[in-house]
Design a protein around this motif. Structure first.
Motif, mmCIF file in Angstrom:
data_model
loop_
_atom_site.group_PDB
_atom_site.id
_atom_site.type_symbol
_atom_site.label_atom_id
_atom_site.label_comp_id
_atom_site.label_asym_id
_atom_site.label_seq_id
_atom_site.Cartn_x
_atom_site.Cartn_y
_atom_site.Cartn_z
ATOM 1 N N PRO A 174 9.480 9.768 -1.183
ATOM 2 C CA PRO A 174 10.101 10.304 0.023
ATOM 3 C C PRO A 174 9.426 11.545 0.597
ATOM 4 N N HIS A 175 8.796 12.355 -0.250
ATOM 5 C CA HIS A 175 8.179 13.584 0.262
ATOM 6 C C HIS A 175 6.864 13.310 1.009
ATOM 7 N N ILE A 176 6.276 12.134 0.823
ATOM 8 C CA ILE A 176 5.055 11.768 1.556
ATOM 9 C C ILE A 176 5.481 11.315 2.949
ATOM 10 N N ASP A 177 5.004 12.018 3.985
ATOM 11 C CA ASP A 177 5.422 11.663 5.346
ATOM 12 C C ASP A 177 4.288 11.145 6.224
ATOM 13 N N GLN A 178 3.036 11.260 5.770
ATOM 14 C CA GLN A 178 1.908 10.737 6.531
ATOM 15 C C GLN A 178 0.811 10.273 5.581
ATOM 16 N N ILE A 179 0.154 9.188 5.966
ATOM 17 C CA ILE A 179 -1.025 8.718 5.242
ATOM 18 C C ILE A 179 -2.108 8.516 6.297
ATOM 19 N N VAL A 180 -3.221 9.228 6.134
ATOM 20 C CA VAL A 180 -4.312 9.181 7.110
ATOM 21 C C VAL A 180 -5.461 8.370 6.528
ATOM 22 N N PHE A 181 -5.947 7.406 7.307
ATOM 23 C CA PHE A 181 -7.051 6.548 6.899
ATOM 24 C C PHE A 181 -8.338 7.016 7.565
ATOM 25 N N ASP A 192 -23.581 2.296 3.553
ATOM 26 C CA ASP A 192 -22.413 2.394 2.685
ATOM 27 C C ASP A 192 -21.322 3.164 3.419
ATOM 28 N N LEU A 193 -20.375 2.431 4.007
ATOM 29 C CA LEU A 193 -19.192 3.062 4.588
ATOM 30 C C LEU A 193 -18.104 3.091 3.522
ATOM 31 N N ASP A 194 -17.306 4.134 3.541
ATOM 32 C CA ASP A 194 -16.226 4.279 2.569
ATOM 33 C C ASP A 194 -14.898 4.485 3.277
ATOM 34 N N ALA A 195 -13.903 3.710 2.857
ATOM 35 C CA ALA A 195 -12.535 3.866 3.351
ATOM 36 C C ALA A 195 -11.782 4.795 2.402
ATOM 37 N N SER A 196 -10.987 5.672 2.973
ATOM 38 C CA SER A 196 -10.163 6.582 2.174
ATOM 39 C C SER A 196 -8.783 6.685 2.816
ATOM 40 N N ALA A 197 -7.801 7.026 2.003
ATOM 41 C CA ALA A 197 -6.446 7.291 2.488
ATOM 42 C C ALA A 197 -5.980 8.605 1.882
ATOM 43 N N VAL A 198 -5.630 9.554 2.736
ATOM 44 C CA VAL A 198 -5.164 10.859 2.275
ATOM 45 C C VAL A 198 -3.656 10.925 2.504
ATOM 46 N N LEU A 199 -2.912 11.212 1.460
ATOM 47 C CA LEU A 199 -1.453 11.278 1.520
ATOM 48 C C LEU A 199 -1.023 12.725 1.733
ATOM 49 N N PHE A 200 -0.137 12.916 2.702
ATOM 50 C CA PHE A 200 0.323 14.259 3.061
ATOM 51 C C PHE A 200 1.829 14.385 2.898
ATOM 52 N N ALA A 201 2.255 15.567 2.502
ATOM 53 C CA ALA A 201 3.665 15.953 2.472
ATOM 54 C C ALA A 201 3.768 17.251 3.249
ATOM 55 N N ASP A 202 4.482 17.225 4.351
ATOM 56 C CA ASP A 202 4.648 18.410 5.187
ATOM 57 C C ASP A 202 3.300 19.053 5.533
#
Length: 193
Positions: free
Chosen positions: A106-113, A49-59
């Motif tokens: 606009p405040h979200i500047d990176q999304i890490v997968f 069971d592999l899981d994909a995730s996306a973490v949203l970052f602001a600054d």
């Protein structure tokens, strides 16, 4: 035409005609590696069971996450396809996360997968694992990152999309990590922002 990404390589998410992509999808696919030895071959491959995730970052601060228990970001711009508990046959994505770049606040500047082995197997036990970025509107594969070489780690910080002014860029990170969930990976993710 798809670009095969190497660790650390970046691509722009601008279209060749000068336009910008509106919705991208990060797809994840995998198969369980065959067990070794005579008796193991009779038992077949182990379910992984592999899981994909996306973490949203602001600054550089995490503000939201999309994963199997939270399928849509609070603002509605990021959506997970749902949890696949066993992987696939190698015929398409097993899990995916769609990002509507126009709707990302606009405040979200990176999304890490990220991808992690929820069942705890290492990537030595996974075969044909990849993540890829697609133009959701056309279905065109823009980039692909292949998990090669297995390894004794249970997670991978795959890639990130990062805003630079009005343009988004994707970077293949390919950083091995250890953890069963995205929460376990947060210290390693923070070092890559």
């Amino acid at each position: 035409m798809s670009v095969n990404l190497n660790k650390g390589q970046q691509i722009s998410l601008s279209k060749s005609d000068g336009g910008t992509l509106s919705v991208v999808r990060m797809g994840l696919g995998w198969q369980a590696a065959q067990r070794k030895g005579f008796l193991a071959k009779l038992a077949g491959a182990r379910e992984i069971d592999l899981d994909a995730s996306a973490v949203l970052f602001a600054d550089k601060q995490p503000v939201d996450v999309v994963f199997f228990q939270h399928l849509t970001s609070d603002d509605g711009s990021v959506h997970h396809s749902g949890d696949n508990l066993v992987g696939g046959t190698g015929q398409g994505d097993d899990e995916s996360i769609a990002v509507d770049l126009r709707r990302v606040p606009p405040h979200i500047d990176q999304i890490v997968f990220t991808v992690n082995s929820f069942t705890g197997q290492t990537f030595e036990e996974v075969q044909n694992a990849y993540c890829r970025l697609l133009d959701e509107k056309t279905g065109e594969e823009l980039a692909r990152y292949t998990l090669t070489g297995g390894g004794r780690h249970t997670a991978q910080i795959m890639a990130k999309v990062q805003r630079s002014g009005t343009t988004w860029h994707m970077a293949a990170l390919g950083e091995p990590a250890t953890g069963r969930t995205f929460q376990d990976l947060m210290p390693a993710i923070s070092r890559l922002l």
